[in-house]
Design a protein around this motif. Structure first.
Motif, PDB file in Angstrom:
ATOM      1  N   THR A 219      43.315  67.198  26.606  1.00 54.92           N
ATOM      2  CA  THR A 219      43.702  68.367  27.406  1.00 54.92           C
ATOM      3  C   THR A 219      44.612  67.966  28.566  1.00 54.92           C
ATOM      4  O   THR A 219      45.648  68.593  28.813  1.00 54.92           O
ATOM      5  N   VAL A 220      44.220  66.891  29.273  1.00 53.15           N
ATOM      6  CA  VAL A 220      45.028  66.404  30.394  1.00 53.15           C
ATOM      7  C   VAL A 220      46.408  65.970  29.900  1.00 53.15           C
ATOM      8  O   VAL A 220      47.435  66.277  30.508  1.00 53.15           O
ATOM      9  N   GLN A 221      46.421  65.255  28.770  1.00 52.38           N
ATOM     10  CA  GLN A 221      47.690  64.797  28.197  1.00 52.38           C
ATOM     11  C   GLN A 221      48.580  65.980  27.818  1.00 52.38           C
ATOM     12  O   GLN A 221      49.793  65.977  28.061  1.00 52.38           O
ATOM     13  N   ALA A 222      47.974  67.022  27.214  1.00 49.97           N
ATOM     14  CA  ALA A 222      48.743  68.205  26.812  1.00 49.97           C
ATOM     15  C   ALA A 222      49.335  68.921  28.027  1.00 49.97           C
ATOM     16  O   ALA A 222      50.495  69.371  27.995  1.00 49.97           O
ATOM     17  N   LEU A 223      48.551  69.029  29.107  1.00 49.95           N
ATOM     18  CA  LEU A 223      49.051  69.671  30.322  1.00 49.95           C
ATOM     19  C   LEU A 223      50.208  68.866  30.927  1.00 49.95           C
ATOM     20  O   LEU A 223      51.208  69.431  31.357  1.00 49.95           O
ATOM     21  N   PHE A 224      50.044  67.543  30.937  1.00 51.75           N
ATOM     22  CA  PHE A 224      51.108  66.682  31.467  1.00 51.75           C
ATOM     23  C   PHE A 224      52.384  66.823  30.636  1.00 51.75           C
ATOM     24  O   PHE A 224      53.481  66.978  31.176  1.00 51.75           O
ATOM     25  N   SER A 226      53.305  69.305  28.811  1.00 52.57           N
ATOM     26  CA  SER A 226      53.907  70.633  28.980  1.00 52.57           C
ATOM     27  C   SER A 226      54.802  70.665  30.220  1.00 52.57           C
ATOM     28  O   SER A 226      55.885  71.256  30.204  1.00 52.57           O
ATOM     29  N   VAL A 227      54.356  70.004  31.295  1.00 49.25           N
ATOM     30  CA  VAL A 227      55.178  69.920  32.510  1.00 49.25           C
ATOM     31  C   VAL A 227      56.464  69.151  32.224  1.00 49.25           C
ATOM     32  O   VAL A 227      57.559  69.552  32.643  1.00 49.25           O
ATOM     33  N   ILE A 228      56.346  68.041  31.481  1.00 50.61           N
ATOM     34  CA  ILE A 228      57.522  67.233  31.139  1.00 50.61           C
ATOM     35  C   ILE A 228      58.524  68.047  30.317  1.00 50.61           C
ATOM     36  O   ILE A 228      59.740  68.001  30.566  1.00 50.61           O
ATOM     37  N   TYR A 229      58.025  68.816  29.347  1.00 58.94           N
ATOM     38  CA  TYR A 229      58.928  69.594  28.492  1.00 58.94           C
ATOM     39  C   TYR A 229      59.620  70.716  29.269  1.00 58.94           C
ATOM     40  O   TYR A 229      60.788  71.022  29.018  1.00 58.94           O
ATOM     41  N   ILE A 230      58.903  71.326  30.222  1.00 58.52           N
ATOM     42  CA  ILE A 230      59.536  72.328  31.086  1.00 58.52           C
ATOM     43  C   ILE A 230      60.646  71.671  31.909  1.00 58.52           C
ATOM     44  O   ILE A 230      61.752  72.205  32.056  1.00 58.52           O
ATOM     45  N   PHE A 231      60.351  70.481  32.422  1.00 62.86           N
ATOM     46  CA  PHE A 231      61.336  69.723  33.206  1.00 62.86           C
ATOM     47  C   PHE A 231      62.559  69.378  32.358  1.00 62.86           C
ATOM     48  O   PHE A 231      63.700  69.533  32.797  1.00 62.86           O
ATOM     49  N   ILE A 232      62.314  68.917  31.122  1.00 59.16           N
ATOM     50  CA  ILE A 232      63.418  68.555  30.213  1.00 59.16           C
ATOM     51  C   ILE A 232      64.339  69.753  29.980  1.00 59.16           C
ATOM     52  O   ILE A 232      65.565  69.603  29.920  1.00 59.16           O
ATOM     53  N   PHE A 233      63.739  70.940  29.882  1.00 59.45           N
ATOM     54  CA  PHE A 233      64.545  72.135  29.630  1.00 59.45           C
ATOM     55  C   PHE A 233      65.325  72.571  30.867  1.00 59.45           C
ATOM     56  O   PHE A 233      66.475  73.012  30.772  1.00 59.45           O
ATOM     57  N   LEU A 234      64.731  72.431  32.045  1.00 61.15           N
ATOM     58  CA  LEU A 234      65.296  73.053  33.245  1.00 61.15           C
ATOM     59  C   LEU A 234      66.248  72.170  34.053  1.00 61.15           C
ATOM     60  O   LEU A 234      67.050  72.693  34.831  1.00 61.15           O
ATOM     61  N   TRP A 235      66.170  70.845  33.893  1.00 58.65           N
ATOM     62  CA  TRP A 235      66.930  70.012  34.831  1.00 58.65           C
ATOM     63  C   TRP A 235      68.438  70.220  34.721  1.00 58.65           C
ATOM     64  O   TRP A 235      69.142  70.221  35.736  1.00 58.65           O
ATOM     65  N   THR A 236      68.954  70.438  33.504  1.00 59.26           N
ATOM     66  CA  THR A 236      70.401  70.617  33.347  1.00 59.26           C
ATOM     67  C   THR A 236      70.902  71.915  33.989  1.00 59.26           C
ATOM     68  O   THR A 236      71.851  71.877  34.792  1.00 59.26           O
ATOM     69  N   PRO A 237      70.288  73.097  33.678  1.00 62.50           N
ATOM     70  CA  PRO A 237      70.806  74.313  34.316  1.00 62.50           C
ATOM     71  C   PRO A 237      70.606  74.342  35.835  1.00 62.50           C
ATOM     72  O   PRO A 237      71.333  75.049  36.535  1.00 62.50           O
TER      73      PRO A 237
END
Length: 277
Positions: A219-224, A226-237
């Protein structure tokens, strides 16, 4: 000397594959934006890639064992090359299909290569099992170096030479071909034990549900993640409107990640004796 020759044969195939993977990181969002897709459409393309990695990840071990580890590495080179070529198209469905192929390729990258190495190391050459960690720790070091270099290389081809955001994907293809050719010419084939897919999933699910610590860790790994994937999507725009050099920023991220890994190893060393709890 025999072990070092065996190691170098593994690195000749594995490291170009990693380099090709990292080259595609800095300009993926920028490429879709360049093709005039909206943020919501780009998000769906990202989800196609992430979801296919999850789905293929479930079957990748069984697929690799049945097909053969060497063939799976060659298949990775082919599918990832087609994924890169799909980036030349402005058709949304072609790009989505490319993302699905990218998910399959990612699943193969993180299963087939290491599985091939472990089998050869233990079964064919009978090297000491503790030497496996030596090979993988060196691979991790070079992975970090390659990731930083890939950011700079992507910036050079896309902006320095003015070839645009599709350039890093095209540069990845020769590296993928090189990896596949080395695998064909220098590796021997090996297979894993054939296991029923349903039994493998059932055993994993039982392990997950029977031990509360495993479930919490997952669960902790999945939450972590998910944050990384949001970051991967948002950093460029977030950064691109300010004229940030995306490849250099990506290299900075990778350098920071390398620093974090180094600090973690230092914390666990005999000097500090820190332990994760």
């Amino acid at each position: 000397p025999a072990f070092r020759r065996f190691q170098s044969g593994y690195y000749r195939v594995y490291l170009p594959a990693l380099a090709a993977d990292w080259l595609q990181g800095p300009y993926l969002y920028k490429l879709y934006q360049h093709y005039r897709f909206l943020e919501g459409q780009i998000a769906i393309l990202y989800v196609c890639g992430f979801a296919s990695t999850v789905l293929f990840g479930l079957v990748s071990s069984s697929l690799v064992d049945r097909l053969g580890r060497k063939k799976s590495c060659v298949l990775f080179s082919l599918t990832y090359s087609v994924c890169c070529l799909a980036k030349l198209s402005r058709d949304y469905l072609v790009l989505a299909a490319g993302r699905v192929l990218g998910g399959l390729s990612t699943a193969l990258l993180f299963s087939a290569f290491e599985a091939w190495y472990v089998h050869e190391h233990v079964e064919r050459y009978d090297f000491p099992a503790e030497w496996i960690a030596v090979t993988f720790s060196r691979a991790a070091f070079w992975n970090n170096v390659i990731a930083v270099g890939a950011g700079g290389a992507a910036e050079f081809f896309a902006e320095g030479l003015g070839l645009g955001p599709v350039a890093p994907f095209m540069v990845s293809i020769p590296l993928l071909v090189l990896s596949g050719v080395f695998a064909v010419k220098t590796w021997d084939e090996n297979h894993g034990k054939k296991r029923a897919f349903a039994k493998t999933c059932g055993d994993g699910l039982r392990c997950l549900l029977s031990d509360r610590r495993v479930l919490l860790l997952g669960t902790v790994q999945a939450l972590f993640e998910s944050v990384i994937y949001i970051f991967i999507f948002l950093w460029t725009p977030v950064l691109d409107p300010h004229g940030a050099p995306l490849g250099i920023v990506f290299a900075g991220f990778m350098a920071a990640s390398t620093l974090g890994s180094s600090l973690y190893r230092l914390a666990l060393s005999k000097r500090y004796h820190l332990q994760p709890v």
